[in-house]
Design a protein around this motif. Structure first.
Motif, PDB file in Angstrom:
ATOM      1  N   GLY A 123       0.792  -1.226   0.000  1.00 20.93           N
ATOM      2  CA  GLY A 123       0.000   0.000   0.000  1.00 20.93           C
ATOM      3  C   GLY A 123       0.819   1.269   0.000  1.00 20.93           C
ATOM      4  O   GLY A 123       0.280   2.352  -0.228  1.00 20.93           O
ATOM      5  N   LYS A 124       2.119   1.175   0.238  1.00 22.01           N
ATOM      6  CA  LYS A 124       2.969   2.361   0.225  1.00 22.01           C
ATOM      7  C   LYS A 124       3.209   2.812  -1.214  1.00 22.01           C
ATOM      8  O   LYS A 124       3.204   1.997  -2.137  1.00 22.01           O
ATOM      9  N   THR A 125       3.427   4.127  -1.375  1.00 26.57           N
ATOM     10  CA  THR A 125       3.589   4.668  -2.720  1.00 26.57           C
ATOM     11  C   THR A 125       4.859   5.497  -2.853  1.00 26.57           C
ATOM     12  O   THR A 125       5.416   5.982  -1.869  1.00 26.57           O
ATOM     13  N   PHE A 126       5.282   5.625  -4.098  1.00 22.62           N
ATOM     14  CA  PHE A 126       6.378   6.532  -4.461  1.00 22.62           C
ATOM     15  C   PHE A 126       5.945   7.266  -5.715  1.00 22.62           C
ATOM     16  O   PHE A 126       5.476   6.657  -6.680  1.00 22.62           O
ATOM     17  N   ALA A 127       6.092   8.578  -5.699  1.00 29.27           N
ATOM     18  CA  ALA A 127       5.739   9.375  -6.869  1.00 29.27           C
ATOM     19  C   ALA A 127       6.794  10.436  -7.091  1.00 29.27           C
ATOM     20  O   ALA A 127       7.326  11.011  -6.135  1.00 29.27           O
ATOM     21  N   ALA A 128       7.122  10.684  -8.343  1.00 28.81           N
ATOM     22  CA  ALA A 128       8.130  11.696  -8.661  1.00 28.81           C
ATOM     23  C   ALA A 128       7.936  12.225 -10.065  1.00 28.81           C
ATOM     24  O   ALA A 128       7.512  11.498 -10.974  1.00 28.81           O
ATOM     25  N   GLU A 129       8.255  13.512 -10.232  1.00 28.66           N
ATOM     26  CA  GLU A 129       8.316  14.119 -11.550  1.00 28.66           C
ATOM     27  C   GLU A 129       9.729  13.924 -12.090  1.00 28.66           C
ATOM     28  O   GLU A 129      10.700  14.010 -11.336  1.00 28.66           O
ATOM     29  N   ILE A 130       9.822  13.686 -13.373  1.00 29.70           N
ATOM     30  CA  ILE A 130      11.128  13.412 -13.984  1.00 29.70           C
ATOM     31  C   ILE A 130      11.425  14.478 -15.022  1.00 29.70           C
ATOM     32  O   ILE A 130      10.633  14.724 -15.940  1.00 29.70           O
ATOM     33  N   GLY A 131      12.577  15.117 -14.864  1.00 33.27           N
ATOM     34  CA  GLY A 131      12.949  16.207 -15.754  1.00 33.27           C
ATOM     35  C   GLY A 131      14.119  15.893 -16.662  1.00 33.27           C
ATOM     36  O   GLY A 131      14.418  14.731 -16.955  1.00 33.27           O
ATOM     37  N   LYS A 132      14.813  16.934 -17.074  1.00 30.39           N
ATOM     38  CA  LYS A 132      15.941  16.817 -17.988  1.00 30.39           C
ATOM     39  C   LYS A 132      17.148  16.177 -17.303  1.00 30.39           C
ATOM     40  O   LYS A 132      17.251  16.179 -16.074  1.00 30.39           O
ATOM     41  N   PRO A 133      18.101  15.654 -18.087  1.00 32.17           N
ATOM     42  CA  PRO A 133      19.367  15.188 -17.513  1.00 32.17           C
ATOM     43  C   PRO A 133      20.117  16.356 -16.880  1.00 32.17           C
ATOM     44  O   PRO A 133      20.042  17.482 -17.358  1.00 32.17           O
ATOM     45  N   THR A 134      20.846  16.077 -15.825  1.00 29.26           N
ATOM     46  CA  THR A 134      21.630  17.119 -15.162  1.00 29.26           C
ATOM     47  C   THR A 134      22.833  17.498 -16.020  1.00 29.26           C
ATOM     48  O   THR A 134      23.234  16.756 -16.917  1.00 29.26           O
ATOM     49  N   ASP A 135      23.443  18.639 -15.716  1.00 28.22           N
ATOM     50  CA  ASP A 135      24.562  19.139 -16.513  1.00 28.22           C
ATOM     51  C   ASP A 135      25.758  18.193 -16.517  1.00 28.22           C
ATOM     52  O   ASP A 135      26.535  18.174 -17.470  1.00 28.22           O
ATOM     53  N   ASP A 136      25.918  17.414 -15.436  1.00 30.84           N
ATOM     54  CA  ASP A 136      27.053  16.493 -15.387  1.00 30.84           C
ATOM     55  C   ASP A 136      26.756  15.158 -16.045  1.00 30.84           C
ATOM     56  O   ASP A 136      27.576  14.242 -16.003  1.00 30.84           O
ATOM     57  N   ALA A 137      25.557  15.056 -16.678  1.00 30.22           N
ATOM     58  CA  ALA A 137      25.168  13.848 -17.417  1.00 30.22           C
ATOM     59  C   ALA A 137      25.064  12.614 -16.538  1.00 30.22           C
ATOM     60  O   ALA A 137      25.112  11.493 -17.035  1.00 30.22           O
ATOM     61  N   LEU A 138      24.908  12.813 -15.248  1.00 37.61           N
ATOM     62  CA  LEU A 138      24.749  11.673 -14.343  1.00 37.61           C
ATOM     63  C   LEU A 138      23.450  10.941 -14.625  1.00 37.61           C
ATOM     64  O   LEU A 138      23.404   9.712 -14.694  1.00 37.61           O
ATOM     65  N   GLY A 139      22.376  11.691 -14.799  1.00 35.99           N
ATOM     66  CA  GLY A 139      21.054  11.112 -15.025  1.00 35.99           C
ATOM     67  C   GLY A 139      20.006  12.211 -14.978  1.00 35.99           C
ATOM     68  O   GLY A 139      20.323  13.402 -14.999  1.00 35.99           O
ATOM     69  N   ASN A 140      18.755  11.812 -14.917  1.00 32.86           N
ATOM     70  CA  ASN A 140      17.667  12.782 -14.928  1.00 32.86           C
ATOM     71  C   ASN A 140      17.437  13.411 -13.557  1.00 32.86           C
ATOM     72  O   ASN A 140      17.546  12.746 -12.529  1.00 32.86           O
ATOM     73  N   ALA A 141      17.103  14.690 -13.589  1.00 36.12           N
ATOM     74  CA  ALA A 141      16.678  15.365 -12.366  1.00 36.12           C
ATOM     75  C   ALA A 141      15.286  14.877 -12.009  1.00 36.12           C
ATOM     76  O   ALA A 141      14.483  14.534 -12.883  1.00 36.12           O
ATOM     77  N   MET A 142      14.985  14.833 -10.712  1.00 42.88           N
ATOM     78  CA  MET A 142      13.664  14.418 -10.261  1.00 42.88           C
ATOM     79  C   MET A 142      13.201  15.289  -9.111  1.00 42.88           C
ATOM     80  O   MET A 142      14.015  15.887  -8.401  1.00 42.88           O
ATOM     81  N   ARG A 143      11.881  15.338  -8.943  1.00 42.59           N
ATOM     82  CA  ARG A 143      11.305  16.000  -7.776  1.00 42.59           C
ATOM     83  C   ARG A 143      10.294  15.049  -7.163  1.00 42.59           C
ATOM     84  O   ARG A 143       9.257  14.748  -7.771  1.00 42.59           O
ATOM     85  N   ILE A 144      10.613  14.563  -5.989  1.00 35.60           N
ATOM     86  CA  ILE A 144       9.736  13.624  -5.304  1.00 35.60           C
ATOM     87  C   ILE A 144       8.467  14.351  -4.863  1.00 35.60           C
ATOM     88  O   ILE A 144       8.519  15.505  -4.422  1.00 35.60           O
ATOM     89  N   GLN A 145       7.362  13.670  -4.997  1.00 34.18           N
ATOM     90  CA  GLN A 145       6.070  14.279  -4.676  1.00 34.18           C
ATOM     91  C   GLN A 145       6.060  14.827  -3.247  1.00 34.18           C
ATOM     92  O   GLN A 145       6.467  14.148  -2.305  1.00 34.18           O
ATOM     93  N   GLY A 146       5.615  16.057  -3.120  1.00 41.17           N
ATOM     94  CA  GLY A 146       5.559  16.689  -1.815  1.00 41.17           C
ATOM     95  C   GLY A 146       6.777  17.538  -1.500  1.00 41.17           C
ATOM     96  O   GLY A 146       6.767  18.304  -0.530  1.00 41.17           O
ATOM     97  N   GLU A 147       7.834  17.403  -2.309  1.00 40.95           N
ATOM     98  CA  GLU A 147       9.057  18.177  -2.090  1.00 40.95           C
ATOM     99  C   GLU A 147       9.050  19.439  -2.957  1.00 40.95           C
ATOM    100  O   GLU A 147       8.410  19.490  -4.008  1.00 40.95           O
ATOM    101  N   THR A 148       9.784  20.443  -2.516  1.00 42.18           N
ATOM    102  CA  THR A 148       9.888  21.693  -3.283  1.00 42.18           C
ATOM    103  C   THR A 148      11.213  21.803  -4.023  1.00 42.18           C
ATOM    104  O   THR A 148      11.410  22.738  -4.798  1.00 42.18           O
ATOM    105  N   SER A 149      12.117  20.873  -3.784  1.00 42.69           N
ATOM    106  CA  SER A 149      13.434  20.904  -4.422  1.00 42.69           C
ATOM    107  C   SER A 149      13.610  19.692  -5.325  1.00 42.69           C
ATOM    108  O   SER A 149      12.894  18.692  -5.210  1.00 42.69           O
ATOM    109  N   ALA A 150      14.573  19.805  -6.235  1.00 44.25           N
ATOM    110  CA  ALA A 150      14.891  18.701  -7.141  1.00 44.25           C
ATOM    111  C   ALA A 150      16.132  17.972  -6.661  1.00 44.25           C
ATOM    112  O   ALA A 150      16.999  18.547  -6.005  1.00 44.25           O
TER     113      ALA A 150
END
Length: 321
Positions: A123-150
Motif C-alpha cells: 500500500g505504500k507509494t512513491f511518486a516523482a516528476e522526472i525532468g531533464k538530464p543534469t549538466d554532469d550527465a549523471l542522469g535525470n533530475a527528479m522532484r519527489i512528490q511533496g518536495e519543493t526541491s529537485a
C-alpha cells in the motif's frame, strides 16, 4: 653524511605520508552519499505503476494475478520486454541528494514532462516528476512528490507512457511444423493446402511462398487495440479474408483480416481477429475484449481473393531474353 641521508629520507617519507593522508581526506569529502531512490519494500513487490508523459498515460497493474494495461482493455502486459527492464532500471537508480531548490532553475528542468507513480503490495507509494538530464550527465533530475526541491539521480531510462507500447504484442505463437493444413477463405471461394505429416510438403508440392507464409503467421503480433462495435471496424470486416490453421494436435486457429474503409482516414488501419477452436483457449478470452490492429507489412502478406492467392503461389517467371 650517513645522518644527513637518513634525515632526507625521513623528510621524503613524511611528505609522501602527508600527501596520501590529504588525498584520502579529499576523496572522502567529494564522495557523494547516495541512497536508493525507491524503497525496496515498494519496488520489489509492486502492484501498480502509473506513467505519464507527452499527454499520454499508462496504468500497469495486477488483475487476478496477471499484469495488465488498464488503458488497453486490461490486455496482458509485455513483461519480458517492458515491465521487467523498467523495474530493473528503477532498482538501480540512486538518489544523489539535492540538485536545486531555486525556482528559476527548477523551471528549466522541465520537471512536468514526465511522472511515475508506483504503489507497492503493502500500500505504500512513491511518486516523482522526472525532468531533464543534469549538466554532469549523471542522469535525470527528479522532484519527489511533496518536495519543493529537485534531486540528482542516475536514472537514464525512458518514460514510455503510450499504452500501446506496454501490451504484449504476441497473440499466439506456434511451431510452423504443427500446421497440418492451411485454408484460405475469400468472398469468391476458398482453397485448402494440407500435408500428411510434419515433415511433408503441403499438397505434396514444393511451394516457397506458402512455407514462408506459414512461418510468418506462426507467431502473430499486433501493434495496438481499440474498442469493439465501432462502425468503421464493422464495415471493414464485411470485406475480409480468413486464414485457418488446422493443427496436428487437433485444434485450429482462425485469423480474420480486414482493412479500414473510412475515406477520411489519413492512414488506414489494418485489423485482425483471432479465434481458437477450443472455447476455453486464452486467445478467445483476449479477443473478446478488443479489436486488434496489425502492422501494414503483415497485412500486405494476406491475399484478398482467390486470384490474388494464385498469383502469389505462382508468380510470373522472369523473362531472361
Amino acid at each position: 653524511m650517513r645522518n644527513k641521508t637518513l634525515l632526507v629520507g625521513t623528510l621524503v617519507l613524511g611528505l609522501i605520508t602527508l600527501v596520501v593522508l590529504n588525498f584520502n581526506k579529499s576523496s572522502d569529502e567529494v564522495k557523494p552519499v547516495t541512497k536508493p531512490l525507491i524503497d525496496n519494500e515498494i519496488l520489489n513487490r509492486p502492484a501498480r505503476l502509473v506513467l505519464k508523459s507527452g499527454g499520454k498515460t499508462s496504468t500497469i497493474e495486477q488483475l487476478n494475478g496477471l499484469w495488465v494495461v488498464k488503458e488497453r482493455f486490461d490486455l496482458p502486459v509485455d513483461i519480458e520486454n517492458r515491465l521487467l527492464p523498467f523495474i530493473s532500471s528503477l532498482q538501480k537508480t540512486e538518489n544523489f541528494g539535492l540538485l536545486t531548490s531555486n525556482p528559476k532553475r527548477l523551471d528549466k528542468l522541465n520537471l512536468s514532462d514526465a511522472l511515475i507513480l508506483i504503489t507497492g503490495e503493502n500500500g505504500k507509494t512513491f511518486a516523482a516528476e522526472i525532468g531533464k538530464p543534469t549538466d554532469d550527465a549523471l542522469g535525470n533530475a527528479m522532484r519527489i512528490q511533496g518536495e519543493t526541491s529537485a534531486i540528482r539521480t542516475n536514472f537514464t531510462g525512458y518514460i514510455e507512457a503510450d499504452p500501446a507500447a506496454w501490451i504484449n504484442p504476441i497473440l499466439y505463437s506456434i511451431k510452423p511444423e504443427e500446421v497440418k493444413s492451411v485454408t484460405f477463405k475469400f468472398a469468391d471461394g476458398k482453397t485448402i493446402f494440407a500435408r500428411s505429416a510434419k515433415d511433408k510438403k503441403f499438397n505434396e508440392q514444393e511451394n516457397p511462398w506458402l512455407e514462408n507464409f506459414v512461418l510468418n503467421l506462426a507467431t502473430l503480433r499486433i501493434i495496438d487495440a481499440q474498442g469493439k462495435d465501432m462502425t468503421t471496424t464493422e464495415l471493414a470486416f464485411k470485406q475480409s479474408s480468413a486464414i485457418i490453421f488446422d493443427l496436428f494436435e487437433g485444434g485450429s486457429i482462425t485469423t480474420t483480416w480486414a482493412k479500414e474503409t473510412d475515406p477520411e482516414s489519413k492512414e488506414p488501419k489494418y485489423f485482425v481477429r483471432v479465434q481458437h477452436s477450443d472455447p476455453q483457449n486464452k486467445i478467445n478470452q483476449v479477443g473478446q475484449k478488443a479489436e486488434f490492429l496489425c502492422p501494414s507489412w503483415l497485412m500486405e502478406q494476406i491475399p484478398s481473393s482467390i486470384a490474388d492467392l494464385n498469383k502469389r503461389l505462382s508468380p510470373p517467371t522472369e523473362n531472361t531474353k
